[in-house]
Design a protein around this motif. Structure first.
Motif, short mmCIF file in Angstrom:
data_model
loop_
_atom_site.label_atom_id
_atom_site.label_comp_id
_atom_site.label_asym_id
_atom_site.label_seq_id
_atom_site.Cartn_x
_atom_site.Cartn_y
_atom_site.Cartn_z
N SER A 301 0.83 -1.04 -0.08
CA SER A 301 0.03 0.10 0.00
C SER A 301 0.85 1.27 0.02
O SER A 301 0.71 2.18 -0.63
N THR A 302 1.96 1.36 0.77
CA THR A 302 2.78 2.39 0.74
C THR A 302 3.45 2.67 -0.67
O THR A 302 3.35 3.75 -1.08
N THR A 303 4.01 1.53 -1.22
CA THR A 303 4.47 1.93 -2.46
C THR A 303 3.34 2.46 -3.67
O THR A 303 4.01 3.24 -4.45
N LEU A 304 2.30 1.82 -3.44
CA LEU A 304 1.08 2.22 -4.53
C LEU A 304 1.11 3.84 -3.99
O LEU A 304 0.85 4.55 -5.02
N ALA A 305 0.74 4.00 -2.78
CA ALA A 305 0.59 5.61 -2.29
C ALA A 305 1.77 6.41 -3.08
O ALA A 305 1.35 7.53 -3.56
N VAL A 306 3.03 5.76 -2.87
CA VAL A 306 4.10 6.77 -3.28
C VAL A 306 4.14 7.07 -4.79
O VAL A 306 4.14 8.15 -5.39
N VAL A 307 3.65 5.96 -5.55
CA VAL A 307 3.56 6.17 -7.12
C VAL A 307 2.46 7.31 -7.37
O VAL A 307 2.64 7.74 -8.26
N ARG A 308 1.26 6.83 -6.74
CA ARG A 308 0.23 7.75 -7.01
C ARG A 308 0.52 9.28 -6.78
O ARG A 308 0.19 10.08 -7.65
N HIS A 309 1.00 9.22 -5.53
CA HIS A 309 1.38 10.66 -5.33
C HIS A 309 2.38 11.38 -6.50
O HIS A 309 2.37 12.66 -6.62
N LYS A 310 3.58 10.53 -6.88
CA LYS A 310 4.22 11.05 -7.85
C LYS A 310 3.72 11.41 -9.13
O LYS A 310 4.05 12.58 -9.80
#
Ligand code: COA
Length: 320
Positions: A301-310
């Motif tokens: 979930s954190t990796t998905l959130a990081v990519v979404r934010h980028k």
């Protein structure tokens, strides 16, 4: 022949040099003293100014202002908008009290690095440390699997993992204290991994080791390019150039990361199945299963959130 030290060595020259060193030391200590006094008064100024800003903002919230006053308030607000961030940036170069974890581990020593370059150098060293230990872990894990199936080597590998993850939690707390934007989950991840290393055997270590290599390549590339951005006169690199490199790096890394995450899920589910078997009596199996599932949920979930934010910040229109 007799030995005459006064003529053998240039006594006067050496004495002058010693006096000079003593004088430099005196000036150095004086300046250190001045710096600590300046730090105290500067920190107090920042604190007072922050409080005054808050008081003024509260006063400006008052309703029923005339049109002219409302315009003035808007102008003041727009001027003050950037101040809190600027104050935070200045504060990052002042000594501050350690958080609970660092206080427990290191005591009340100051871990705030005094300049941008020393902060950057510390981050570089952190990434290198991860790489070197990963190499050692990979070698040791391969030995365990293919050559030396002794309980002692197993224990050594697990001890090294526990030490490695503990060290990472300390280094990351120091990095955060120096303004790094590491997401809380990655630090929690290392606490969970420390705990897990204490209870699990070596068999599933290979994939994270390989992944750590790729992450090192990506992170050190980012660091190099960010440093280059700060010295654009030396290296012709633009923010767009950095972004395009970062996306290429991420596109390459992400499939491996997601593979690693689902590998963790697979480990967790397999361990749950084993722990439910009637012949399984070890508590470690269920504990390791919970840890693996937790790691999967947090990492994914954190990796998905990081990519979404980028992706979102890339879409935002750039200010001129
Ligand atoms: N561990 C430690 N620090 C990390 C980190 C991680 N996993 N991911 C990011 N950071 C740091 C960055 O170096 C950066 O530090 P800085 O502020 O000092 O410059 C800060 O956090 C913000 O980074 P961010 O922009 O959010 O991400 P990124 O582009 O640096 O990295 C990923 C993005 C997806 C590559 C990275 O988060 C990652 O590797 N995630 C997967 C980790 C994982 O799943 N590990 C287990 C594998 S099984």
């Amino acid at each position: 022949m007799t030995f005459d030290p006064v003529t053998c060595i240039n006594w006067e020259g050496l004495d002058r040099e010693f006096q000079q060193i003593q004088e430099t030391h005196r000036v150095y200590m004086q300046k250190l003293d001045d710096v600590s006094k300046l730090q105290l008064s500067f920190a107090a100024d920042i604190k007072r100014h922050g409080k005054n800003q808050k008081d003024l903002s509260r006063l400006m919230e008052k309703k029923g202002l005339s049109e002219e006053d409302a315009k003035k308030v808007d102008m003041i607000k727009s001027q003050m908008k950037e101040w809190p961030r600027a104050l935070l940036e200045m504060e990052a170069f002042l000594p501050k009290k350690n958080g609970l974890y660092l206080s427990l581990v290191l005591g009340s020593v100051n871990v705030n690095l005094p300049s941008k370059s020393s902060k950057g150098a510390y981050k570089d060293e952190y990434e290198q440390f991860k790489l070197y230990v990963t190499v050692v872990l990979l070698v040791l894990a391969s030995l365990c699997l293919f050559a030396l199936s002794y309980r002692f080597v197993d224990a050594l590998l697990n001890f090294l993992l526990v030490w490695f993850y503990c060290t990472l939690t300390i280094r990351e707390s120091i990095l955060i204290s120096n303004g790094s934007r590491i997401k809380g989950w990655w630090v929690v991840h290392h606490y969970v991994a420390t705990f897990l290393s204490g209870v699990m055997l070596t068999c599933s270590c290979r994939t994270p080791c390989f992944l750590q290599f790729l992450q090192y390549y990506y992170q050190s590339g980012c660091l190099y390019r960010l440093r280059a951005l700060g010295q654009r006169h030396n290296l012709d690199l633009t923010v767009e150039g950095f972004q395009s490199w970062m996306w290429r790096g991420l596109t390459f890394l992400l499939p491996f990361l997601f593979f690693g995450h689902f590998w963790q899920l697979y480990n967790g589910v397999s361990l749950i199945v084993i722990s439910r078997g009637s012949d399984c009596v070890e508590w470690q199996v269920s504990v390791a299963a919970v840890c693996f599932v937790l790691l999967f949920l947090g990492n994914f979930s954190t990796t998905l959130a990081v990519v979404r934010h980028k992706l979102q910040s890339q879409k935002k229109p750039k200010s001129p």
